[in-house]
Design a protein around this motif. Structure first.
Motif, PDB file in Angstrom:
ATOM      1  N   ALA A 133      -0.325 -36.808  90.631  1.00 25.88           N
ATOM      2  CA  ALA A 133       0.413 -37.546  89.609  1.00 25.88           C
ATOM      3  C   ALA A 133       1.704 -36.808  89.250  1.00 25.88           C
ATOM      4  O   ALA A 133       2.772 -37.427  89.100  1.00 25.88           O
ATOM      5  N   SER A 154       5.445 -38.356  89.765  1.00 26.66           N
ATOM      6  CA  SER A 154       6.410 -38.588  88.690  1.00 26.66           C
ATOM      7  C   SER A 154       7.691 -37.799  88.952  1.00 26.66           C
ATOM      8  O   SER A 154       8.791 -38.257  88.631  1.00 26.66           O
ATOM      9  N   SER A 206      -7.322 -41.690  93.737  1.00 24.38           N
ATOM     10  CA  SER A 206      -5.867 -41.544  93.812  1.00 24.38           C
ATOM     11  C   SER A 206      -5.273 -42.622  94.719  1.00 24.38           C
ATOM     12  O   SER A 206      -4.146 -43.067  94.507  1.00 24.38           O
ATOM     13  N   ASP A 236       0.100 -48.717  91.937  1.00 20.16           N
ATOM     14  CA  ASP A 236       1.487 -48.384  91.645  1.00 20.16           C
ATOM     15  C   ASP A 236       2.448 -49.115  92.580  1.00 20.16           C
ATOM     16  O   ASP A 236       3.528 -49.520  92.194  1.00 20.16           O
TER      17      ASP A 236
END
Lengths: 404, 250
Positions: free
Chosen positions: A44, A48, A262, A269
């Motif tokens: 993560a 990001s 994930s 996403d």
């Protein structure tokens, strides 16, 4: 061999292990938490960071180009880039990450282009710095397009088709089934983790049950009871083996759940468009079970070897200093199997740890070379039996039990 | 009944070479009597007792414990012996009751017998207040009681005590001393080692004086007093050991 006696020792060691916070942490908590933290947390954070880098408009400095206003204007029109005025300290500003990249337009670039003289346009960046490379790639793409357009114009001026430059196309295509692709990608990785975690899980209990017992002064107490030393070793050995297998099982489960989680996260996403990505990492439950089956004799070997070494030590600390080098002896062949191009051969099948690690790659990929599997299982069992024999012998040596 | 026959134990030490920790030692301990092994630190007391308890194996000679040979039948020997020393610690993460039961099971007791035996011992030693407490949470006195309970759980006819009072406060030491006496009164064979003269005088029926692995003198307290013409046991001990110290110095 009295199963009753071995059972009595095993049950007592289990009671003590469950009540020991350090044992619980090393065999249960660490393997359960390591992968979620690694994959989800790390993934993560990485995600990001990448996002941020892509969204931020990189600054690019143009050096020279005063006599080429057309190129300058084209660069300024580029979306997602901000052209800034050049300064003499441009190199420092790239290194200090104030500017993403710099592009150098040679003198007389446009007039050279008109005369069809080839010049070199240089892009300066900060290698391996993600934002800088991103800016440099962006500029390079734009320039490439500019160059392609010029080629096109020139060809048209001579009445030639673009296909003159591309007589044929080249394309690579994967024909291996998805699980084989997945096996090559993470098979070595999985084998490595199962092997190292088997060792990791066995380590703490092995020390606690031998050197720890000496340190606490209970060795003499237990040796004064009628239990035979062989039964005592087996009871202890079984507990260490339990810890090794439990650690490996928990970590593989947690690894599987983390990967699955994930992937879901990334699929979500990407708007659910990455089905192809998830099927590439398809690993069968059968493959994982066979990895465990192969790891079983290895866990026996580790447990017995660790007991033998730790028994020699007088204290926890001393045992740890003996076992740390062992960690490396195990990790090196386990990693060697992950190197590309190292394949299982009958000779390599006899090398402990490396053989199981290599086999894991094959098993995950769904390849079963039965004769190699037999050699590996057989040889690992033989090494395990030897290690167990050594542990029993060690427990019968006074100079080891009463080392002072 | 314990009968040591030319019992010997040699160690190899890298720096000091061969060490004769116990050298050709023979003696007898009768049931209902306390045999005291008296010696300085490093005299070989602990090694001798560990040999009798089959924690160590002799390099020469042997001993019979309740008729079992310590070399041939070590597991049978251990089942007839209760062994207690300051080095025999308790498992910290087990409760007092679990610990006693563990050793009961290792001694082959079935669950029914074990429960009865454990209850009786806990009552007698007044341990019911802390039987469910973990051993690492017990006071020194409670730990000693738990250790005693551990040595008694299989009701052994022979008791071996290796410096049982070493490092204990007076009250705890007294518990141990009265326990040793109780064992004798129950008709058990008792052997115990110490370097405290007063304990020997108070407790022992027979005394063996050990020095450098060799048994130098043996007898009841009155016998030793008569032979060496001294009242005080400490004087007797010095009289016996000094010639050997002088010989070693030369």
């Amino acid at each position: 061999m009295s199963i009753r006696n071995v059972g009595i020792v095993y049950k007592k060691e289990l009671t003590e292990a469950i009540r020991d916070r350090r044992t619980l942490i090393s065999t249960i908590v660490v393997p359960l938490l390591m992968f979620p933290v690694l994959t989800v947390g790390f993934g993560a954070a990485m995600f990001s960071l990448l996002n941020k880098a892509e969204k931020e408009t990189p600054q690019v400095m143009v050096l020279g180009g005063a006599d080429s206003p057309g190129v300058l204007a084209d660069l300024k029109k580029l979306e997602g880039l901000k052209i800034v005025d050049s300064t003499p300290d441009w190199k420092d500003r790239i290194v200090n990450k104030e500017v993403g990249a710099a592009v150098e337009i040679p003198e007389g670039f446009e007039s050279d282009l008109a005369r069809q003289k080839s010049d070199t346009v240089k892009i300066y960046d900060y290698k391996n710095e993600i934002k800088s490379e991103f800016a440099a790639n962006h500029v390079e793409k734009a320039l490439k397009k500019y160059s392609d357009d010029i080629v096109k114009e020139r060809l048209e001026a001579r009445n030639l088709a673009v296909s003159v430059l591309n007589p044929f196309e080249i394309k690579q295509e994967n024909v291996a089934p998805p699980e084989k692709v997945g096996g090559a990608a993470i098979g070595g990785f999985l084998g490595y983790f199962v092997i190292v975690l088997c060792l990791q899980g066995a380590m703490y209990p092995a020390i606690d049950l031998t050197a720890g017992e000496k340190e606490r002064g209970t060795m003499e107490t237990i040796l004064s009871s009628p239990i035979s030393r062989v039964h005592l070793v087996f009871g202890k050995f079984l507990l260490v083996l339990t810890a090794a297998l439990l650690t490996a099982a928990l970590s593989v489960t947690s690894m599987g759940v983390s990967f699955w989680g994930s992937q879901k996260f990334h699929a979500f996403d990407a708007g659910g468009a990455s089905d192809a990505g998830s099927s590439q990492l398809h690993i069968g439950v059968g493959a994982i079970l066979s990895v465990f089956l192969m790891a079983l004799p290895l866990a026996v070997m580790f447990s017995a070897a660790l007991l033998t070494i730790a028994l020699f030590a007088r204290s926890h600390k001393e045992a740890q200093s003996y076992i740390t080098p062992l960690m490396f002896i195990v990790i090196i062949p386990a990693i060697a199997a992950m190197l590309p191009g190292v394949e299982l051969t009958p000779k390599l099948a006899l090398i402990p740890i490396l053989n199981v690690s290599l086999l894991c790659k094959d098993l995950i990929a769904g390849t079963y070379h039965w004769n190699l599997i037999a050699i590996i299982f057989g040889s690992t069992c033989a090494y395990a039996a030897a290690a167990l024999f050594l542990a029993v012998k060690m427990f019968q040596r006074e100079s080891v039990l009463f080392r002072s | 009944m314990i009968e040591a026959r030319a019992l010997s134990k040699r160690f190899h030490d890298k720096k000091r070479g061969e060490i004769r920790a116990v050298d050709d030692v023979s003696f007898r301990c009768e049931p209902g009597k306390i045999y005291g092994l008296l010696g300085a630190n490093g005299a070989g007391k602990t090694t001798a007792l560990r040999l009798l308890a089959t924690i160590l194996e002799p390099t020469g000679g042997t001993a019979l414990v309740c008729g079992y040979d310590i070399v041939e039948q070590p597991e049978k020997v251990r089942a007839t012996v209760g062994f207690l020393s300051t080095a025999t610690a308790l498992y910290p993460r087990l409760t007092a009751q679990e610990l006693v039961e563990y050793f009961g099971r290792l001694n082959g007791l079935d669950e029914a017998t074990l429960e009865k035996r454990a209850d009786a011992i806990f009552n007698r030693l007044d341990m019911n207040g802390f039987r469910d407490r973990r051993c690492d949470k017990l006071s020194t006195g409670m730990k000693q009681k738990t250790s005693i309970a551990r040595t008694l759980v299989h009701d052994p006819p022979v008791m071996i005590f290796d410096e049982p009072t070493l490092g204990l406060d007076i009250m705890t030491a007294r518990t141990i001393i009265s326990f040793i006496r109780e064992c004798r009164d129950l008709g058990k064979t008792v052997i115990f080692s110490t370097h405290v003269m007063s304990e020997v005088e108070k407790l022992c029926d027979v005394i063996g004086i050990i020095h450098n692995g060799t048994l130098l003198a043996e007898g009841t307290v009155p016998q030793l007093r008569e032979k060496y013409a001294e009242r005080d046991l400490e004087e007797i001990f010095v009289k016996i050991v000094t010639p050997h110290l002088v010989a070693e110095a030369n």
